[in-house]
Design a protein around this motif. Structure first.
Motif, PDB file in Angstrom:
ATOM      1  N   MET A   2      12.925 -10.902 -13.738  1.00  0.00           N
ATOM      2  CA  MET A   2      13.284  -9.843 -14.549  1.00  0.00           C
ATOM      3  C   MET A   2      14.693  -9.175 -14.279  1.00  0.00           C
ATOM      4  SD  MET A   2       9.823  -7.932 -14.966  1.00  0.00           S
ATOM      5  CE  MET A   2      10.321  -6.342 -15.258  1.00  0.00           C
ATOM      6  N   ILE A  39       2.453  -3.731 -12.648  1.00  0.00           N
ATOM      7  CA  ILE A  39       3.451  -3.703 -13.549  1.00  0.00           C
ATOM      8  C   ILE A  39       4.460  -2.476 -13.219  1.00  0.00           C
ATOM      9  CG2 ILE A  39       3.964  -3.185 -16.137  1.00  0.00           C
ATOM     10  CD1 ILE A  39       1.481  -4.341 -16.996  1.00  0.00           C
ATOM     11  N   ILE A 109       4.718  -7.452 -23.324  1.00  0.00           N
ATOM     12  CA  ILE A 109       3.983  -8.766 -22.406  1.00  0.00           C
ATOM     13  C   ILE A 109       3.235  -9.422 -23.326  1.00  0.00           C
ATOM     14  CG2 ILE A 109       2.301  -9.400 -20.463  1.00  0.00           C
ATOM     15  CD1 ILE A 109       3.488  -6.846 -19.232  1.00  0.00           C
ATOM     16  N   PRO A 137       9.555  -9.546 -19.381  1.00  0.00           N
ATOM     17  CA  PRO A 137       8.902 -10.065 -18.229  1.00  0.00           C
ATOM     18  C   PRO A 137       9.093 -11.311 -17.793  1.00  0.00           C
ATOM     19  CG  PRO A 137       7.419  -9.761 -19.913  1.00  0.00           C
ATOM     20  CD  PRO A 137       8.692  -9.224 -20.340  1.00  0.00           C
ATOM     21  N   PHE A 159       3.522 -13.676 -12.616  1.00  0.00           N
ATOM     22  CA  PHE A 159       4.383 -12.215 -12.834  1.00  0.00           C
ATOM     23  C   PHE A 159       3.307 -11.417 -12.098  1.00  0.00           C
ATOM     24  CE2 PHE A 159       4.186  -8.056 -14.994  1.00  0.00           C
ATOM     25  CZ  PHE A 159       5.580  -7.991 -14.988  1.00  0.00           C
TER      26      PHE A 159
END
Length: 162
Positions: A2, A39, A109, A137, A159
């Motif tokens: 990112m 996140i 997302i 993302p 992720f």
């Protein structure tokens, strides 16, 4: 993976995260309570310091109740849809632009839309000029190369594990 905030204004601005829980579900071997903190940690590590709100969106009746309870207990909001949108990004971009005042950040997302217009970069730049920033993302080039669900799910799992 990112990108950090492109400006100090973007770094300080609120971040609205819309998480498509159908196309990017909690992986089987992952603690649901870790999604929200993960996140937030990634966004903070990149330099986003504004308030972060996360909304899990989808056909919630198809998600096991214990997973919904776990993610809700961490401060993630839940939003029921009555059918699964094919373009979650487009759906939330419109809502984000109507409800947010600049400066603001948005991250969706989900799986990549089947079609990304050639002029998308120009559109993104115009949004930035107005104080609206889009956080991806997953690298666009990886997502744009395929529309397949397994790729979206594997990028999502990667992720979360980073």
């Amino acid at each position: 993976m990112m990108e950090p905030p492109p400006t100090k204004e973007a770094a300080l601005a609120p971040v609205s995260v819309f998480w498509d829980i159908k196309w990017c579900p909690v992986p089987d071997d992952y603690d649901s309570r870790r999604v929200g903190p993960c996140i937030k940690r990634i966004l903070r590590k990149l330099g986003y310091t504004g308030p972060i709100t996360i909304t899990a969106v989808g056909l919630l009746s198809e998600v096991p109740r214990d997973i919904l309870e776990a993610i809700y207990s961490t401060g993630i909001s839940l939003k029921q849809t009555f059918k699964s949108p094919t373009n979650m990004f487009g759906l939330f971009l419109d809502s984000f632009l109507r409800k947010s005042s600049p400066p603001s950040n948005m991250m969706v997302i989900s799986r990549q839309p089947a079609y990304i217009p050639a002029e998308f970069s120009d559109f993104r730049n115009k949004l930035r000029e107005k104080g609206y920033y889009i956080i991806f993302p997953f690298p666009l080039e990886e997502m744009a190369s395929t529309h397949a669900t397994p790729l979206a799910k594997s990028l999502w799992k990667k992720f979360l594990l980073e």
